[in-house]
Design a protein around this motif. Structure first.
Motif, PDB file in Angstrom:
ATOM      1  N   LEU A  86      38.917  45.667  59.608  1.00  0.00           N
ATOM      2  CA  LEU A  86      38.680  47.035  59.143  1.00  0.00           C
ATOM      3  C   LEU A  86      38.320  47.984  60.280  1.00  0.00           C
ATOM      4  O   LEU A  86      38.361  49.203  60.113  1.00  0.00           O
ATOM      5  CB  LEU A  86      37.587  47.041  58.072  1.00  0.00           C
ATOM      6  CG  LEU A  86      38.007  46.483  56.709  1.00  0.00           C
ATOM      7  CD1 LEU A  86      36.796  46.367  55.790  1.00  0.00           C
ATOM      8  CD2 LEU A  86      39.070  47.364  56.058  1.00  0.00           C
ATOM      9  N   LEU A  87      37.977  47.449  61.420  1.00  0.00           N
ATOM     10  CA  LEU A  87      37.740  48.300  62.591  1.00  0.00           C
ATOM     11  C   LEU A  87      39.043  48.907  63.095  1.00  0.00           C
ATOM     12  O   LEU A  87      39.038  49.915  63.804  1.00  0.00           O
ATOM     13  CB  LEU A  87      37.074  47.488  63.701  1.00  0.00           C
ATOM     14  CG  LEU A  87      35.676  46.939  63.406  1.00  0.00           C
ATOM     15  CD1 LEU A  87      35.221  46.020  64.529  1.00  0.00           C
ATOM     16  CD2 LEU A  87      34.685  48.080  63.205  1.00  0.00           C
ATOM     17  N   LYS A  88      40.172  48.287  62.699  1.00  0.00           N
ATOM     18  CA  LYS A  88      41.481  48.714  63.200  1.00  0.00           C
ATOM     19  C   LYS A  88      42.329  49.430  62.155  1.00  0.00           C
ATOM     20  O   LYS A  88      43.254  50.168  62.495  1.00  0.00           O
ATOM     21  CB  LYS A  88      42.246  47.497  63.711  1.00  0.00           C
ATOM     22  CG  LYS A  88      41.504  46.705  64.784  1.00  0.00           C
ATOM     23  CD  LYS A  88      42.256  45.423  65.108  1.00  0.00           C
ATOM     24  CE  LYS A  88      41.479  44.562  66.083  1.00  0.00           C
ATOM     25  NZ  LYS A  88      42.173  43.274  66.375  1.00  0.00           N
ATOM     26  N   GLY A  89      42.043  49.166  60.856  1.00  0.00           N
ATOM     27  CA  GLY A  89      42.854  49.795  59.826  1.00  0.00           C
ATOM     28  C   GLY A  89      42.445  49.341  58.434  1.00  0.00           C
ATOM     29  O   GLY A  89      41.533  48.517  58.278  1.00  0.00           O
ATOM     30  N   ASN A  90      43.121  49.878  57.423  1.00  0.00           N
ATOM     31  CA  ASN A  90      42.835  49.488  56.048  1.00  0.00           C
ATOM     32  C   ASN A  90      43.331  48.070  55.785  1.00  0.00           C
ATOM     33  O   ASN A  90      44.308  47.617  56.386  1.00  0.00           O
ATOM     34  CB  ASN A  90      43.507  50.442  55.063  1.00  0.00           C
ATOM     35  CG  ASN A  90      42.866  51.816  55.071  1.00  0.00           C
ATOM     36  OD1 ASN A  90      41.698  51.970  55.402  1.00  0.00           O
ATOM     37  ND2 ASN A  90      43.637  52.835  54.719  1.00  0.00           N
ATOM     38  N   ALA A  91      42.655  47.384  54.875  1.00  0.00           N
ATOM     39  CA  ALA A  91      43.022  46.008  54.549  1.00  0.00           C
ATOM     40  C   ALA A  91      42.971  45.820  53.039  1.00  0.00           C
ATOM     41  O   ALA A  91      42.263  46.536  52.323  1.00  0.00           O
ATOM     42  CB  ALA A  91      42.080  45.019  55.233  1.00  0.00           C
ATOM     43  N   ALA A  92      43.745  44.839  52.565  1.00  0.00           N
ATOM     44  CA  ALA A  92      43.788  44.555  51.135  1.00  0.00           C
ATOM     45  C   ALA A  92      43.803  43.055  50.910  1.00  0.00           C
ATOM     46  O   ALA A  92      44.260  42.279  51.751  1.00  0.00           O
ATOM     47  CB  ALA A  92      45.020  45.197  50.493  1.00  0.00           C
ATOM     48  N   PHE A  93      43.300  42.663  49.757  1.00  0.00           N
ATOM     49  CA  PHE A  93      43.328  41.271  49.309  1.00  0.00           C
ATOM     50  C   PHE A  93      44.027  41.253  47.956  1.00  0.00           C
ATOM     51  O   PHE A  93      43.710  42.060  47.072  1.00  0.00           O
ATOM     52  CB  PHE A  93      41.903  40.734  49.166  1.00  0.00           C
ATOM     53  CG  PHE A  93      41.815  39.332  48.625  1.00  0.00           C
ATOM     54  CD1 PHE A  93      41.880  38.229  49.464  1.00  0.00           C
ATOM     55  CD2 PHE A  93      41.653  39.101  47.258  1.00  0.00           C
ATOM     56  CE1 PHE A  93      41.778  36.930  48.967  1.00  0.00           C
ATOM     57  CE2 PHE A  93      41.557  37.813  46.746  1.00  0.00           C
ATOM     58  CZ  PHE A  93      41.624  36.723  47.611  1.00  0.00           C
ATOM     59  N   ILE A  94      44.994  40.355  47.792  1.00  0.00           N
ATOM     60  CA  ILE A  94      45.715  40.296  46.525  1.00  0.00           C
ATOM     61  C   ILE A  94      45.285  39.072  45.734  1.00  0.00           C
ATOM     62  O   ILE A  94      44.976  38.019  46.287  1.00  0.00           O
ATOM     63  CB  ILE A  94      47.245  40.288  46.725  1.00  0.00           C
ATOM     64  CG1 ILE A  94      47.692  39.099  47.596  1.00  0.00           C
ATOM     65  CG2 ILE A  94      47.714  41.607  47.310  1.00  0.00           C
ATOM     66  CD1 ILE A  94      49.197  38.918  47.671  1.00  0.00           C
ATOM     67  N   THR A  95      45.272  39.241  44.420  1.00  0.00           N
ATOM     68  CA  THR A  95      44.926  38.141  43.539  1.00  0.00           C
ATOM     69  C   THR A  95      45.746  38.247  42.262  1.00  0.00           C
ATOM     70  O   THR A  95      46.068  39.356  41.803  1.00  0.00           O
ATOM     71  CB  THR A  95      43.416  38.141  43.214  1.00  0.00           C
ATOM     72  OG1 THR A  95      43.080  36.992  42.452  1.00  0.00           O
ATOM     73  CG2 THR A  95      43.011  39.387  42.449  1.00  0.00           C
ATOM     74  N   LEU A  96      46.090  37.116  41.682  1.00  0.00           N
ATOM     75  CA  LEU A  96      46.848  37.115  40.431  1.00  0.00           C
ATOM     76  C   LEU A  96      46.038  37.747  39.302  1.00  0.00           C
ATOM     77  O   LEU A  96      44.803  37.687  39.292  1.00  0.00           O
ATOM     78  CB  LEU A  96      47.225  35.687  40.041  1.00  0.00           C
ATOM     79  CG  LEU A  96      48.301  35.005  40.887  1.00  0.00           C
ATOM     80  CD1 LEU A  96      48.396  33.532  40.509  1.00  0.00           C
ATOM     81  CD2 LEU A  96      49.651  35.686  40.696  1.00  0.00           C
ATOM     82  N   GLY A  97      46.739  38.331  38.354  1.00  0.00           N
ATOM     83  CA  GLY A  97      46.075  38.902  37.184  1.00  0.00           C
ATOM     84  C   GLY A  97      45.219  40.093  37.551  1.00  0.00           C
ATOM     85  O   GLY A  97      45.625  40.976  38.307  1.00  0.00           O
ATOM     86  N   ASP A  98      44.007  40.097  37.024  1.00  0.00           N
ATOM     87  CA  ASP A  98      43.062  41.184  37.260  1.00  0.00           C
ATOM     88  C   ASP A  98      41.942  40.689  38.170  1.00  0.00           C
ATOM     89  O   ASP A  98      41.411  39.584  37.959  1.00  0.00           O
ATOM     90  CB  ASP A  98      42.480  41.663  35.926  1.00  0.00           C
ATOM     91  CG  ASP A  98      41.451  42.750  36.131  1.00  0.00           C
ATOM     92  OD1 ASP A  98      41.857  43.894  36.431  1.00  0.00           O
ATOM     93  OD2 ASP A  98      40.240  42.463  36.030  1.00  0.00           O
ATOM     94  N   PRO A  99      41.536  41.475  39.161  1.00  0.00           N
ATOM     95  CA  PRO A  99      40.536  41.009  40.128  1.00  0.00           C
ATOM     96  C   PRO A  99      39.174  40.678  39.527  1.00  0.00           C
ATOM     97  O   PRO A  99      38.425  39.888  40.101  1.00  0.00           O
ATOM     98  CB  PRO A  99      40.409  42.185  41.106  1.00  0.00           C
ATOM     99  CG  PRO A  99      41.642  42.981  40.921  1.00  0.00           C
ATOM    100  CD  PRO A  99      42.040  42.807  39.492  1.00  0.00           C
TER     101      PRO A  99
END
Length: 216
Positions: A81-94
């Motif tokens: 996150l010091l370098k850019g936006n990040a995301a985590f994906i998960t099946l269904g609803d988080p």
């Protein structure tokens, strides 16, 4: 600091991704995904939107105490996150029986700004495939990932049971006793989806990505 997103990618069909999820997947510089023994279903769902992204796999073995792994993963995310936006994906609803919940807690302890993007969960997708209402006015739903208590089943009209593969025979017996009509849905909306109403056939299914929905 940049922003971290937890994204629900739905049950299997890429067309069930939300527009917001697609936008963020296209914008995030880094994508974290749970490591899978086989091909990652979550990764396959979003494959069209993550080309040229840096993908980091996080390993959270099922059935183990992953407390330290969640803490280390949160630190890795903080660094990216010091370098850019990040995301985590998960099946269904988080926020429904998701690994993401444990990761989110660790991120919050680090003071990381988190935005959670909801996804279509397996029970709502399954109800739509079956054309069965989950609830009509004044009715109640019980959602669980274990054997539902008999007393609860006396009070609700609909029951949705995640991870039903673990104690399927007991679950089926109690639903029959309480006069529910029920279905097992394997991998809802996925290419190898199966909808099963025959009990003998249900007992033959051995797939973690299965859910039982019952209605009186």
């Amino acid at each position: 600091m940049n922003r971290f997103y937890g994204i629900g990618v739905g049950p299997g069909d890429p067309e069930l991704l939300t527009l917001k999820a697609i936008r963020i997947l296209k914008e995030a510089e880094y994508l974290f995904i749970p490591k899978s023994k086989d091909n990652s279903m979550a990764k396959n769902i979003v494959s069209e939107y993550i080309k040229d992204r840096e993908i980091i796999e996080l390993e959270f073995p099922m059935g183990e105490d992953n407390s330290n792994r969640y803490r280390e993963a949160a630190k890795d995310i903080e660094e990216k996150l010091l370098k850019g936006n990040a995301a985590f994906i998960t099946l269904g609803d988080p926020m429904t029986y998701s690994t993401y919940i444990y990761l989110y807690r660790e991120l919050k302890t680090l003071g990381i700004k988190v935005e959670t993007i909801p996804g279509i969960n397996a029970y709502s997708a399954s109800a739509s495939r079956l054309n069965i209402p989950l609830a009509i006015k004044s009715e109640s739903i019980y959602i669980t990932d274990s054997i539902p208590p008999k007393a609860v089943l006396d009070e609700v009209e609909t029951v949705c049971i995640f991870k039903c593969n673990r104690r399927k025979k007991e679950i089926i017996e109690i639903l029959r006793e309480k006069k529910f009509k029920f279905y097992l849905i394997k991998r809802v909306s996925h290419i190898d989806e199966e909808i099963i109403s025959d009990i003998d056939e249900m007992l033959k299914i051995d797939d973690y990505m299965s859910i039982i929905i019952g209605r009186k």
